[in-house]
Every structure is written in C-alpha cells, then in structure tokens.
Design an enzyme around this catalytic site. Structure first.
Site, mmCIF file in Angstrom:
data_model
loop_
_atom_site.group_PDB
_atom_site.id
_atom_site.type_symbol
_atom_site.label_atom_id
_atom_site.label_comp_id
_atom_site.label_asym_id
_atom_site.label_seq_id
_atom_site.Cartn_x
_atom_site.Cartn_y
_atom_site.Cartn_z
ATOM 1 N N TYR A 69 0.795 -1.237 0.000
ATOM 2 C CA TYR A 69 0.000 0.000 0.000
ATOM 3 C C TYR A 69 0.828 1.289 0.000
ATOM 4 O O TYR A 69 0.259 2.381 -0.030
ATOM 5 C CB TYR A 69 -0.954 -0.001 1.206
ATOM 6 C CG TYR A 69 -1.901 -1.183 1.200
ATOM 7 C CD1 TYR A 69 -2.786 -1.373 0.139
ATOM 8 C CD2 TYR A 69 -1.897 -2.119 2.231
ATOM 9 C CE1 TYR A 69 -3.651 -2.457 0.113
ATOM 10 C CE2 TYR A 69 -2.768 -3.208 2.216
ATOM 11 C CZ TYR A 69 -3.628 -3.375 1.155
ATOM 12 O OH TYR A 69 -4.483 -4.447 1.129
ATOM 13 N N HIS A 146 -8.108 2.149 -6.053
ATOM 14 C CA HIS A 146 -7.398 1.236 -5.154
ATOM 15 C C HIS A 146 -5.915 1.517 -5.253
ATOM 16 O O HIS A 146 -5.388 1.711 -6.365
ATOM 17 C CB HIS A 146 -7.679 -0.226 -5.510
ATOM 18 C CG HIS A 146 -9.123 -0.573 -5.342
ATOM 19 N ND1 HIS A 146 -9.702 -0.752 -4.101
ATOM 20 C CD2 HIS A 146 -10.113 -0.718 -6.244
ATOM 21 C CE1 HIS A 146 -10.985 -1.006 -4.259
ATOM 22 N NE2 HIS A 146 -11.270 -0.983 -5.558
HETATM 23 O O1 CA2 Z 1 -5.563 -1.461 -2.731
HETATM 24 C C1 CA2 Z 1 -6.495 -0.913 -2.127
HETATM 25 O O2 CA2 Z 1 -6.592 0.313 -2.056
HETATM 26 C C2 CA2 Z 1 -7.515 -1.777 -1.385
HETATM 27 O O3 CA2 Z 1 -8.760 -1.118 -1.456
HETATM 28 C C3 CA2 Z 1 -7.034 -1.862 0.042
HETATM 29 C C4 CA2 Z 1 -7.923 -2.768 0.903
HETATM 30 C C5 CA2 Z 1 -8.109 -4.118 0.249
HETATM 31 O O4 CA2 Z 1 -9.036 -4.896 1.005
HETATM 32 C C6 CA2 Z 1 -8.611 -4.006 -1.185
HETATM 33 O O5 CA2 Z 1 -8.679 -5.284 -1.740
HETATM 34 C C7 CA2 Z 1 -7.655 -3.150 -2.001
HETATM 35 C C8 CA2 Z 1 -7.294 -2.980 2.273
HETATM 36 C C9 CA2 Z 1 -6.959 -1.728 3.011
HETATM 37 C C10 CA2 Z 1 -6.187 -2.106 4.209
HETATM 38 O O6 CA2 Z 1 -5.234 -1.095 4.470
HETATM 39 C C11 CA2 Z 1 -4.162 -1.397 5.237
HETATM 40 C C12 CA2 Z 1 -3.380 -0.339 5.598
HETATM 41 C C13 CA2 Z 1 -2.260 -0.548 6.364
HETATM 42 C C14 CA2 Z 1 -1.933 -1.818 6.779
HETATM 43 C C15 CA2 Z 1 -2.724 -2.878 6.414
HETATM 44 C C16 CA2 Z 1 -3.849 -2.662 5.648
#
Ligand code: CA2
Length: 193
Positions: A69, A146
């Site tokens: 991310y 995303h």
């Molecule tokens: O890639 C993206 O922006 C997502 O929307 C992020 C989501 C995921 O479930 C989608 O499939 C794709 C997850 C967001 C979680 O964010 C985190 C941030 C820091 C640490 C762990 C997770």
C-alpha cells in the site's frame, strides 16, 4: 410553430420526467464559478465539493504492509488530494470509516451536497451490495480507486461491486491514483472528459 405557453408546459413536463440533468448543471455551475459570460445569471453558483471516501483499515496506511500500500499515510493523501482539487477549483470532503453504514450515509449525503464521489471502499469493495445500491442511487460521477491492483492479488479481490456502479476505475498506482481520480473527476464535472 410552438407557442411560448406550450413550450413552457413541455419544459415543465420534461423536468418532471427528468428532474436531474447532471451535465448541464455541472457546466452552469462551472461557468458561474469561472466568471464565464455564458453563465445564465450574474449570481455566484457555489460548486459542490468532491467527496473522497475511504473504507476500513485505510486509517492505518503507511504503518504496515508498505510493500503493498506504500508509505504515504491517509492524512498525507488527504493533503495531496486537497491541493490537487484546489488546482482544479474544487473543494473536497475527505472521510474514512471502518463501518459500512457510514460509507452508505456519506454516499447518500453526496447525492445532495457533492458533485461526485471518489471511493476506495477497501474490503467492502468485494462484498457490499449495500454500497453498490447506494452508488446506483447517486446519479453523479463515481471514480473507484485502489492503491494496489486487486486483479493481481487473491481471487477474492477480483470481484468489485463498486466497479459495477463506477464511471471509471483507477487501480495499482498507489497514492498517485487518488490524484489521477481528482483530475478525472474535475474533467467529468466540468463536462470535458
Ligand atoms: O488497494 C487498495 O486500495 C484496497 O482497497 C485496500 C484494501 C483491500 O481490502 C482491497 O482489496 C484493495 C485494504 C486496506 C487495508 O489497508 C491497510 C493499511 C495498512 C496496513 C494494512 C492494511
């Protein structure tokens, strides 16, 4: 020859059938804002903000899984988005929630108070028919964003209910994707995509 009276009643019948006409509304607001002489009245028409909505766990951005991310935090993304929107002459409403109902309430709020929605629904993207229904009722441009590219990840991330309602989709570009979404939204709202 159509009389003025019958033209008037045709127009009001049309506006009853099609109460909302997005492209002309957007163009008119924009003309008024920029002082365009084609603006119908001398009145200042306030341009509605772009709603930028973020789903669950995006508040933790920059703290974990930077390889997926990135290292940019959500407050940093907020500031970059506000700056980019300002460049296009727009304000933003930028929010994050871990709760599906909040996102639905904000999408409904944007029906009245926003010019369009940029949405990173996070995990709800792949599960929420309720968010899909709210988006279908929006009748304004929707850009799905995303940070990662869900299509290159686990199969459960390949389905997006948001995409089915979105005007456009931007994936895999990290924080830059939010800025591209602002550019696209500004063009859509101004009526020149
Ligand atoms: O890639 C993206 O922006 C997502 O929307 C992020 C989501 C995921 O479930 C989608 O499939 C794709 C997850 C967001 C979680 O964010 C985190 C941030 C820091 C640490 C762990 C997770």
């Amino acid at each position: 020859m159509v009389s003025r009276q019958s033209q008037k009643s045709t127009n009001s019948a049309r506006s009853r059938l099609f109460p909302y006409r997005p492209p002309n509304d957007y163009k008119e607001r924009n003309r008024a804002r920029s002082g365009d002489p084609l603006a119908k009245s001398g009145k200042q028409i306030k341009t509605l903000p772009i709603y930028v909505l973020n789903g669950p766990t995006l508040n933790l951005l920059g703290t974990r899984e930077p390889e997926i991310y990135g290292r940019t935090t959500l407050p940093e993304i907020r500031n970059l988005v506000a700056e980019r929107a300002d460049h296009h002459g727009f304000k933003i409403v930028f929010r994050q929630s871990n709760h599906e109902g909040d996102l639905i309430d904000w999408i409904q709020e944007a029906r009245v108070k926003g010019c369009g929605v940029i949405l990173n629904g996070a995990a709800y993207t792949h599960t929420s028919i309720a968010i899909y229904d709210a988006l279908k009722a929006l009748a304004k441009p929707i850009i799905e964003v995303h940070l990662s590219n869900p299509h290159a990840r686990e199969p459960f991330r390949h389905r997006s209910f948001v995409s089915k309602a979105a005007t456009g989709v931007i994936v895999g570009l990290g924080a830059q994707g939010y800025l591209s979404a602002v550019d696209a939204m500004a063009a859509l709202v101004k009526g020149k995509p």
